[in-house]
Design a protein around this motif. Structure first.
Motif, PDB file in Angstrom:
ATOM      1  N   PHE A  84      11.793   3.632  -0.543  1.00 18.74           N
ATOM      2  CA  PHE A  84      11.488   2.690  -1.621  1.00 18.74           C
ATOM      3  C   PHE A  84      10.619   3.389  -2.666  1.00 18.74           C
ATOM      4  O   PHE A  84       9.671   4.097  -2.319  1.00 18.74           O
ATOM      5  N   PRO A  85      10.908   3.197  -3.949  1.00 16.90           N
ATOM      6  CA  PRO A  85      10.148   3.876  -5.012  1.00 16.90           C
ATOM      7  C   PRO A  85       8.726   3.335  -5.125  1.00 16.90           C
ATOM      8  O   PRO A  85       8.407   2.247  -4.621  1.00 16.90           O
ATOM      9  N   GLY A  86       7.879   4.071  -5.813  1.00 11.91           N
ATOM     10  CA  GLY A  86       6.472   3.731  -5.909  1.00 11.91           C
ATOM     11  C   GLY A  86       6.190   2.388  -6.545  1.00 11.91           C
ATOM     12  O   GLY A  86       5.208   1.732  -6.189  1.00 11.91           O
ATOM     13  N   TRP A  87       7.042   1.945  -7.487  1.00  7.78           N
ATOM     14  CA  TRP A  87       6.761   0.663  -8.151  1.00  7.78           C
ATOM     15  C   TRP A  87       7.005  -0.526  -7.216  1.00  7.78           C
ATOM     16  O   TRP A  87       6.621  -1.660  -7.537  1.00  7.78           O
ATOM     17  N   MET A  88       7.588  -0.288  -6.046  1.00  2.99           N
ATOM     18  CA  MET A  88       7.826  -1.366  -5.091  1.00  2.99           C
ATOM     19  C   MET A  88       6.837  -1.343  -3.925  1.00  2.99           C
ATOM     20  O   MET A  88       6.892  -2.229  -3.062  1.00  2.99           O
ATOM     21  N   THR A  89       5.959  -0.342  -3.869  1.00  2.00           N
ATOM     22  CA  THR A  89       5.104  -0.180  -2.705  1.00  2.00           C
ATOM     23  C   THR A  89       3.624  -0.271  -3.060  1.00  2.00           C
ATOM     24  O   THR A  89       3.230  -0.173  -4.218  1.00  2.00           O
ATOM     25  N   LEU A  90       2.821  -0.459  -2.030  1.00  2.00           N
ATOM     26  CA  LEU A  90       1.368  -0.467  -2.171  1.00  2.00           C
ATOM     27  C   LEU A  90       0.784   0.394  -1.053  1.00  2.00           C
ATOM     28  O   LEU A  90       0.987   0.077   0.127  1.00  2.00           O
ATOM     29  N   PRO A  91       0.105   1.494  -1.411  1.00  2.00           N
ATOM     30  CA  PRO A  91      -0.104   2.038  -2.763  1.00  2.00           C
ATOM     31  C   PRO A  91       1.185   2.619  -3.334  1.00  2.00           C
ATOM     32  O   PRO A  91       2.186   2.750  -2.636  1.00  2.00           O
ATOM     33  N   SER A  92       1.135   2.979  -4.606  1.00  2.00           N
ATOM     34  CA  SER A  92       2.341   3.450  -5.287  1.00  2.00           C
ATOM     35  C   SER A  92       2.693   4.887  -4.937  1.00  2.00           C
ATOM     36  O   SER A  92       3.828   5.314  -5.135  1.00  2.00           O
ATOM     37  N   THR A  93       1.732   5.648  -4.432  1.00  2.00           N
ATOM     38  CA  THR A  93       1.993   7.004  -3.955  1.00  2.00           C
ATOM     39  C   THR A  93       1.889   7.013  -2.429  1.00  2.00           C
ATOM     40  O   THR A  93       1.180   6.192  -1.841  1.00  2.00           O
ATOM     41  N   TYR A  94       2.582   7.942  -1.810  1.00  2.00           N
ATOM     42  CA  TYR A  94       2.696   7.919  -0.355  1.00  2.00           C
ATOM     43  C   TYR A  94       1.327   8.057   0.307  1.00  2.00           C
ATOM     44  O   TYR A  94       0.618   9.050   0.120  1.00  2.00           O
TER      45      TYR A  94
END
Length: 287
Positions: free
Chosen positions: A119-129
């Motif tokens: 899933f790309p960063g704009w869909m996750t929290l935090p946006s970076t791994y």
């Protein structure tokens, strides 16, 4: 009879039923429903986004007690390189692969570099791994989900909300009643006086199905709970089955949210949001 010179004719009009008479706001949502609704907007958003980041750590799902990279997965987000050296991202479901380059499996970060993440960063929290931080967010807001659900159910039992508004009567269970409600929804004819049978089924499915499943499967994935209550994993079919059920529960809640928002837009968003904030709405309005 002589006309009174001081008489002023009454020029008003009688407002009959069905006219454009101003309608008093009708009670729509109880305080417990409104508080829980808006709390869940934040709680579920944070849990979903942090959960997707946790999924990025191992974007494969299995059934049973065990699963690793070399085991067959029923769902996999992956990356491959073609003969020309170009990278592609895709989703493999039950052996069938669909390319999703740019969104799922392979996307680009803010610096333009390719990222092999489910899933790309704009869909996750935090946006970076960051698996550790995602777990912290997820577990912190899990308390809000579990305690909020328990409080809402107890409050709704006490004030009669479940019995009065969510209970499906014998007449509503009839195929004719369900079919009529389906047709009403397809024609964008909505209930102003309460929940229809489809709404009741959807809300009951989330309250007594999806949310308890998410909590139970999430607890089963906790090493601490595994040690304290190992039977929970057995009930769910093993650790990997619990993980798969957790993901499917998220998909179910996501589908519910999409349909819910579509119905809000179709039935009048201003009136519906007003009802969820103030507890009142104007019957018949379609703003």
């Amino acid at each position: 009879m002589d006309e009174d010179k001081n008489f002023t004719p009454f020029k008003g009009r009688i407002l009959r039923e069905g006219s454009d008479a101003p309608r008093a706001p009708a009670r729509r949502h109880r305080l417990s429903t409104r508080l829980w609704h808006w709390a869940n907007v934040l709680v579920l958003l944070v849990m979903a986004m942090s959960g997707l980041m946790i999924f990025n750590a191992h974007p494969r799902l299995y059934w049973g007690a065990y699963g690793a990279n070399d085991d067959p997965a029923w769902l996999e987000f992956g990356v491959w390189t073609d003969d020309a050296g170009a990278n592609h991202g895709g989703i493999t479901l039950l052996g069938h692969t669909v390319e999703t380059t740019g969104i799922f499996g392979l996307s680009r970060g803010s610096d333009g570099q390719e990222l092999a993440l489910a899933f790309p960063g704009w869909m996750t929290l935090p946006s970076t791994y960051d698996l550790a931080l995602a777990r912290s967010w997820h577990l912190a807001f899990a308390w809000g989900l579990a305690l909020g659900l328990a409080a809402y159910l107890l409050w709704s039992l006490a004030n009669g909300h479940i019995r009065r508004d969510l209970h499906i009567t014998r007449a509503e269970w009839s195929p004719r009643s369900i079919a009529r409600d389906v047709v009403d929804h397809l024609r964008f004819r909505f209930h102003d006086d309460g929940y229809g049978v489809l709404q009741k089924l959807a809300y009951a499915g989330v309250l007594f199905g999806l949310l308890p499943l998410m909590i139970a499967s999430g607890l089963a994935l906790s090493p601490g709970m595994d040690a304290a209550a190992p039977w929970l994993l057995d009930v769910l079919g093993g650790r990997q089955s619990a993980r798969s059920l957790h993901f499917l529960g998220l998909c179910g809640i996501g589908l519910f949210v999409v349909v819910h928002l579509a119905m809000v837009l179709a039935s009048g968003p201003v009136n519906q949001v007003r009802g969820m904030i103030t507890g009142q709405k104007r019957e018949g309005d379609r703003p």
